[in-house]
Every structure is written in C-alpha cells, then in structure tokens.
Design an enzyme around this catalytic site. Structure first.
Site, PDB file in Angstrom:
ATOM      1  N   GLU A 402       0.583  11.810  21.447  1.00  0.00           N
ATOM      2  CA  GLU A 402       0.969  11.504  20.039  1.00  0.00           C
ATOM      3  C   GLU A 402       1.701  10.161  19.981  1.00  0.00           C
ATOM      4  O   GLU A 402       2.636   9.974  19.203  1.00  0.00           O
ATOM      5  CB  GLU A 402       1.829  12.620  19.439  1.00  0.00           C
TER       6      GLU A 402
HETATM    7  C1  LIG Z   1      -2.961  16.497  28.048  1.00  0.00           C
HETATM    8  C2  LIG Z   1      -3.336  15.444  27.068  1.00  0.00           C
HETATM    9  C3  LIG Z   1      -3.821  15.799  25.820  1.00  0.00           C
HETATM   10  C4  LIG Z   1      -4.203  14.807  24.915  1.00  0.00           C
HETATM   11  N1  LIG Z   1      -4.762  15.178  23.711  1.00  0.00           N
HETATM   12  C5  LIG Z   1      -5.321  14.219  22.922  1.00  0.00           C
HETATM   13  C6  LIG Z   1      -6.080  14.596  21.770  1.00  0.00           C
HETATM   14  O1  LIG Z   1      -6.233  15.762  21.449  1.00  0.00           O
HETATM   15  N2  LIG Z   1      -6.650  13.608  21.036  1.00  0.00           N
HETATM   16  C7  LIG Z   1      -6.524  12.284  21.358  1.00  0.00           C
HETATM   17  O2  LIG Z   1      -7.063  11.441  20.654  1.00  0.00           O
HETATM   18  N3  LIG Z   1      -5.796  11.900  22.443  1.00  0.00           N
HETATM   19  C8  LIG Z   1      -5.212  12.829  23.245  1.00  0.00           C
HETATM   20  N4  LIG Z   1      -4.505  12.467  24.360  1.00  0.00           N
HETATM   21  C9  LIG Z   1      -4.347  11.056  24.672  1.00  0.00           C
HETATM   22  C10 LIG Z   1      -2.932  10.540  24.478  1.00  0.00           C
HETATM   23  O3  LIG Z   1      -2.634  10.473  23.112  1.00  0.00           O
HETATM   24  C11 LIG Z   1      -2.816   9.177  25.189  1.00  0.00           C
HETATM   25  O4  LIG Z   1      -2.836   9.458  26.585  1.00  0.00           O
HETATM   26  C12 LIG Z   1      -1.560   8.420  24.825  1.00  0.00           C
HETATM   27  O5  LIG Z   1      -1.637   7.978  23.487  1.00  0.00           O
HETATM   28  C13 LIG Z   1      -1.333   7.204  25.723  1.00  0.00           C
HETATM   29  O6  LIG Z   1      -2.469   6.421  25.883  1.00  0.00           O
HETATM   30  P1  LIG Z   1      -2.969   6.063  27.355  1.00  0.00           P
HETATM   31  O7  LIG Z   1      -3.023   7.308  28.151  1.00  0.00           O
HETATM   32  O8  LIG Z   1      -4.193   5.252  27.261  1.00  0.00           O
HETATM   33  O9  LIG Z   1      -1.793   5.169  27.955  1.00  0.00           O
HETATM   34  P2  LIG Z   1      -1.694   3.585  27.902  1.00  0.00           P
HETATM   35  O10 LIG Z   1      -1.888   3.119  26.509  1.00  0.00           O
HETATM   36  O11 LIG Z   1      -2.537   2.995  28.976  1.00  0.00           O
HETATM   37  O12 LIG Z   1      -0.149   3.370  28.265  1.00  0.00           O
HETATM   38  C14 LIG Z   1       0.337   3.264  29.619  1.00  0.00           C
HETATM   39  C15 LIG Z   1       1.810   2.825  29.558  1.00  0.00           C
HETATM   40  O13 LIG Z   1       1.892   1.539  28.925  1.00  0.00           O
HETATM   41  C16 LIG Z   1       2.821   1.589  27.846  1.00  0.00           C
HETATM   42  N5  LIG Z   1       2.337   0.731  26.765  1.00  0.00           N
HETATM   43  C17 LIG Z   1       1.129   0.743  26.169  1.00  0.00           C
HETATM   44  N6  LIG Z   1       1.084  -0.145  25.184  1.00  0.00           N
HETATM   45  C18 LIG Z   1       2.299  -0.740  25.122  1.00  0.00           C
HETATM   46  C19 LIG Z   1       2.884  -1.747  24.303  1.00  0.00           C
HETATM   47  N7  LIG Z   1       2.236  -2.299  23.267  1.00  0.00           N
HETATM   48  N8  LIG Z   1       4.151  -2.127  24.554  1.00  0.00           N
HETATM   49  C20 LIG Z   1       4.862  -1.562  25.571  1.00  0.00           C
HETATM   50  N9  LIG Z   1       4.361  -0.600  26.373  1.00  0.00           N
HETATM   51  C21 LIG Z   1       3.099  -0.190  26.155  1.00  0.00           C
HETATM   52  C22 LIG Z   1       2.854   3.043  27.419  1.00  0.00           C
HETATM   53  O14 LIG Z   1       4.068   3.364  26.748  1.00  0.00           O
HETATM   54  C23 LIG Z   1       2.695   3.770  28.733  1.00  0.00           C
HETATM   55  O15 LIG Z   1       3.940   3.906  29.353  1.00  0.00           O
HETATM   56  C24 LIG Z   1      -4.074  13.427  25.263  1.00  0.00           C
HETATM   57  C25 LIG Z   1      -3.559  13.081  26.519  1.00  0.00           C
HETATM   58  C26 LIG Z   1      -3.210  14.061  27.423  1.00  0.00           C
HETATM   59  C27 LIG Z   1      -2.714  13.639  28.785  1.00  0.00           C
END
Ligand SMILES: Cc1cc2nc3c(=O)[nH]c(=O)nc-3n(C[C@H](O)[C@H](O)[C@H](O)COP(=O)(O)OP(=O)(O)OC[C@H]3O[C@@H](n4cnc5c(N)ncnc54)[C@H](O)[C@@H]3O)c2cc1C
Length: 582
Positions: A402
C-alpha cells in the site's frame, strides 16, 4: 489558531490546532458501531482463529469459506450502499471491522483487500450497470476481488505501468497485455481491477473477470509471512475485456488507483492497530503466567515499563485511527451517489496525509509491539506453537505494501508544500509566528496541550529552515523531507492522544492521561531527534546553535511527573484487565 470542525481541511493539523470536541474517539462509538464490533469479534474468535493453522498452511478453500461466512454476516458489505446489497455504514465502522479482522494477519489481509481496494473502485467509480452487476456479489462474498496495480517494473512508481490495452478492430473489446506482480487474493478472485495504458498512453482501469480469455495466474509466491493470503502474478496475454468493462474514464485510472489507496492505507492502519492490541494481549497473558526467579515475568519492573510503552503507543495509534475515520466520513458521506468522478477523487484525496500517517504509524506500532511481545515470550516466542512467532513474520509486510513507508512519508510534507506554493496556506507567516512563539520566554503553564503547540511550532520552524535552504526544490532533498515527515507524524499522533484524554476528562481520565503522558514523552524525544538532525544538516555553524538551543529549550521544558510511577500504574491497569483496555 483553533479551527472548528466545519472549516477543517486535509492536513491542517500541521499548522492549526483542533478542539477536543472535534475529535471522534472510540468512547464516542454508537450502538451501531458496538454491534458491528461485536459481530466482527465473534466471527474472528469463533471462526477464523479456530482455523489458524489451516490458514497458515495455505488452505485457501478454508479462506474462501470464511470470506463467504463474513459476507453472510455483513462484514464484507460495510462500505457498500444498501441498494447494492451492502450495509452502507460509515468509515468508523470500516475502521472497526478492519481493526478486529486485522489481528488475524493473513486472513485479515485477504478480507481487507477484498472489501477495500478490490471493491471500492467499483463502489465509487463504477457505472450504474457495473454497480448492479458486481456490488451485490462482492458484498455477499459470492464474488471475491483483487486489485492489480504493481508490475515488475512499476512498484512504488506505479504509474510507470507497461501493461497495454488496445481496442480491437471490431470496437467490442480491449485487448490487454502485461503482467501484474504480487497480487493478493489472486488464486480465488472472480474480479480483478486491472490498470493498463490504452494505446500505451492513457492509464485506465478495467474490471477483468477470471474467465476472460487470456487471463492466467503465476504460481503461489513463497512468502516470509501472511501465508494465509494468496499472492500470485496475474498474466494478461491478449486478454479480451469487453468495452463496457472499462472502469471510469479513459486516461483517468490514476484517480481510481491512487485515491482508493488512501482508504487502503487508512484500513491498513486500523488492521495494524488491531494486530498490535492482540500482540500486547499475548505478552500480558504469557508474562502473567511464566515464572522465573520465583516470580512472574510480569512482576519485574523492566517488563512493566515495556508494557506501559506498548500500551501508550497503541493508544496513540487507536486515537489517530478513529480521528481519521471521522474525518474521512465527513469528506465522503455523500459520495455514494456522486457521478462526477472529479468530485469523488477530490473528496477521497482530502485526507491523504492523515491516511498516510495511519499507515506509517500503525505499521511501525505493530512492528514495535510484536517485536517487544516476542522478546517478552523469551525462547517460546521463537517457537511456532506460540502465535507471536507467526505475528512477527506477518507484521513485516505492512511497512511495504500500500505504498512503502518511505513513499508515504514523502507525501506528507509534499502536500503542505503544494498548498503553500498554490497560495492556499500562508507558510511564511506561519513560520514567522512559530519562531516568535518559540523565542518568547517564561510560559505560565506547561500542559499536554502546550506540548502539542510546541511540537507544531518546531515542525513549522523546521519547514521554514528547509524551505529557505532548498526553496521549491525541497522535495528533491528527501533526507530533509523524511525528517519533516517524522515530526508531522508525531504531531498528529500526540495531538490525537491529548485531545482524546482532554475530551474524556470524566470517564477513565486517569489511565488516558497517563498513557498520553507516556506517549508524549516519547514523541517529544523523537521530535527533538529529527529536528536536531535536520538543523545540523542544513544550517551553517553560526546559526545552528541558536536554532538548536531554541528547539531543545522548548521541547525539554515539559515535565509530566515521574514516568517510573506512572508506567508502573499503566502496567498494573493492563495486568488487571489482561488485555488492551483504556
Ligand atoms: C505480500 C504482498 C502483497 C501485495 N499485494 C498487492 C496487491 O494486491 N496489488 C498490488 O497492486 N500490489 C501488491 N503488492 C505490491 C506492493 O504494493 C509493492 O511491493 C510496494 O508498493 C513496493 O513496490 P516494490 O516492491 O516494487 O518496491 P520498490 O518500488 O522497488 O522499492 C524498493 C525500495 O526503494 C524505496 N523507494 C522507491 N521509490 C522511492 C522514492 N521515490 N524515493 C525514496 N525511496 C524510494 C522504497 O521505499 C523501498 O524501500 C504486494 C506486495 C507483497 C509483497
């Protein structure tokens, strides 16, 4: 400046105070709220917790059976209007159900995901035909839903979606191609809210049914926790979606995706608060029974201090959750029949900052409480037989999904800055006033409400310093923005706690005041730490010590009596009840 409820707007707590009467608190629950709480509580304890092991072993048929049972009880339809088969209850009820179900972690994620981000897009942005077709089934649990935003290359940067939608030559179907990653509830969902770019450009939302040709699922992800909630990728290969399954307008998918996430973040805060209460209860029960050195673990004063700190943090989380619930209700109560999506989007976005705080504060409260509760279990906490072991693994995801807590933190000062640049908030005047108040000496009284004023003034002073240094480029300097967000979060949490205690001076005043003071002490320390780091990094040596002295003098001038005695009192109260109760 104190504002009355009628003139409130989102994030205004950052620069103006509220009066206690404006704050909704759990003590204000109506009979209807108490009724839905009782229903949810009975369902969780009798039905869900009885199957904890089965759910943890990923028996998703059991999860589906429970979701349908929840539907029969009205626990899936609280935020769906009555004319579409729901209960049409307020956002406080939504918070209550979210909180009670939240203690079940894996199952709770499945239910909250369904009622919140998978259903609300249709509730608020669906056409009348779409609402007629889907909402009654989503309310009853006949249909279960998923929300598909994340992609391999679009996580935090969700709008960088590479999933495409192209109208077929007959003009009857959109053809979707792309992969959605980590989708909760995927294995048993009937409806998928999928975001894709029409012609690779116009970000839009679609209702995709599980049997539409071209939709398939990846294997179940092997996760650290919340194993009872299914997580799979959703693969769209020339997936044929009838044109009347476009949700909202072409190119306006972001209005749906991002605004629905605001409510998702609020809900996640509720769930985490419920989880934290449960983890505390487990610690109270275990330490009350387990004996070492001839006495219970509960009788050690080190344990009592831990219990008091956990109680105070949960009290703050609960206070800010229900305050936000009522603000959301104010903003959204007339939206069920609103057909203008711009108005719907604007109202859902009004309290985006408060929703982000719910998510960040709630998830970090849960992590802290679960960690401390496990520690109080000793070696038993590491053994699967004890539920706290699972809670420790389950809680970690809440800081990630989220919107990560970093992304949510960045949003908080960003909102204020935007308002200032648009001329909606007279930031310079507010900063000058804060400086004047911080510089004036010899205050007569130093109450909890004064402490809130001090935190707000320190926040505004820090915003002024950061803005002077970085100007309109401030948002690019994330190290500063995150520290400002930390102060803002503590301000909202501390103010919500204080106003709740002041509002209920008659009833259970003593424990609420004690909890407020214990939380305030921690908040003042954290505010000082963030402010110091910010000032140290931004100001030249000459000015640094002057501003630091001002901040430290202000924040260290509060004395709420001996924390030793107070925290032992809080622990005594907690062990008398053997559960979180205030
Ligand atoms: C168990 C689980 C259930 C989920 N369920 C859903 C679902 O139902 N529907 C759905 O759509 N998604 C879902 N997700 C996805 C989830 O919302 C994303 O994993 C989350 O938004 C983070 O994106 P990412 O994993 O690509 O991390 P990334 O965006 O790659 O982030 C990696 C790190 O970089 C940091 N970062 C990224 N951008 C910035 C910035 N601009 N400035 C500073 N720091 C930054 C982040 O804070 C984090 O620490 C789920 C994930 C999991 C693990």
């Amino acid at each position: 400046m104190t504002q009355t409820r009628s003139s409130r707007s989102g994030a205004d707590f950052l620069y103006q105070s509220s009066v206690p009467e404006d704050i909704f608190t759990p003590e204000d629950f109506t009979d209807e709220h108490k009724m839905i709480a009782k229903t949810a509580h009975q369902f969780v304890t009798k039905e869900v917790e009885a199957h904890r092991e089965t759910i943890e072993n990923q028996d998703f048929d059991r999860v589906v059976t429970l979701l349908k049972k929840a539907g029969e009880l009205g626990l899936l339809g609280h935020s769906i209007p009555e004319k579409y088969g729901g209960l049409g209850l307020d956002k406080i009820s939504k918070g209550i159900v979210g909180e009670v179900v939240g203690r079940t972690s894996g199952y709770g994620v499945a239910q909250s995901n369904h009622t919140c981000i998978a259903t609300l897009p249709i509730t608020h942005f669906g056409s009348n035909e779409q609402k007629d077709k889907y909402l009654p089934k989503l309310a009853s649990g006949e249909y279960l839903g998923a929300y598909c935003l994340t992609e391999p290359n679009a996580g935090s940067d969700a709008l960088a979606s590479q999933t495409t939608a192209v109208l077929n030559s007959e003009g009857t179907h959109y053809i979707l191609n792309g992969t959605k990653l980590y989708i909760t509830n995927a294995v048993f969902s009937d409806t998928f809210i999928v975001y894709a770019k029409i012609d690779g450009k116009h970000f839009s939302a679609f209702i995709v049914e599980k049997d539409f040709p071209g939709l398939s699922l990846g294997p179940e992800e092997k996760k650290m926790g919340i194993k009872g909630s299914s997580t799979r990728s959703v693969i769209l290969e020339d997936c044929q979606v009838p044109i009347d399954h476009l949700l909202g307008e072409v190119g306006k998918g972001h209005v749906i995706a991002l605004n629905v996430l605001n409510l998702g973040r609020f809900n996640l805060g509720s769930a985490c608060t419920g989880g934290a209460k449960h983890a505390l209860n487990l610690a109270l029960q275990h330490t009350n029974e387990r004996k070492q050195f001839g006495q219970t673990i509960a009788s050690f004063t080190a344990t009592q201090e831990k219990v008091a700190v956990m109680m105070a943090r949960i009290y703050a989380s609960e206070s800010l959750q229900y305050r936000t619930a009522s603000l959301l209700e104010e903003a959204m109560k007339d939206l069920y029949d609103e057909e203008d999506h711009r108005i719907v989007g604007k109202q859902m976005m009004e309290y985006a900052v408060e929703c982000a705080i719910c998510k960040v504060f709630g998830s970090e409260t849960l992590d802290q409480v679960v960690d401390e509760s496990l520690q109080l279990h000793g070696g038993a906490g590491f053994i699967q037989e004890y539920p706290i072991e699972q809670m420790y693994r389950d809680s970690r995801i809440n800081r990630i999904f989220e919107g990560t807590n970093e992304v949510n933190r960045l949003l908080i000062p960003g909102n204020l800055l935007k308002k200032a640049l648009k001329g909606e908030v007279a930031l310079e005047e507010l900063v000058e006033k804060a400086k004047r108040e911080l510089s004036s000496k010899g205050k007569d009284s130093l109450t909890e409400e004064d402490a809130i004023r001090s935190i707000r003034n320190v926040f505004l002073l820090c915003v002024g310093v950061a803005f002077e240094k970085h100007g309109e480029e401030l948002m690019k300097h994330q190290e500063s923005v995150i520290k400002l967000a930390n102060i803002a979060i503590m301000l909202y949490a501390a103010e919500s706690s204080v106003l709740r205690a002041v509002k209920h001076t008659q009833r259970d005043h003593h424990i609420k005041t004690a909890l407020t003071r214990t939380f305030l002490e921690e908040a003042l320390l954290q505010v000082e730490a963030s402010a110091r780091k910010l000032i140290m990094s931004l100001l030249p040596t000459r000015e640094k010590s002057e501003v630091l002295n001002l901040i430290i003098r202000e924040l260290s001038s509060y004395d709420f009596g001996s924390s030793l005695e107070r925290n032992r009192e809080i622990a005594k109260h907690s062990y008398n009840n053997l559960k979180y109760e205030v």
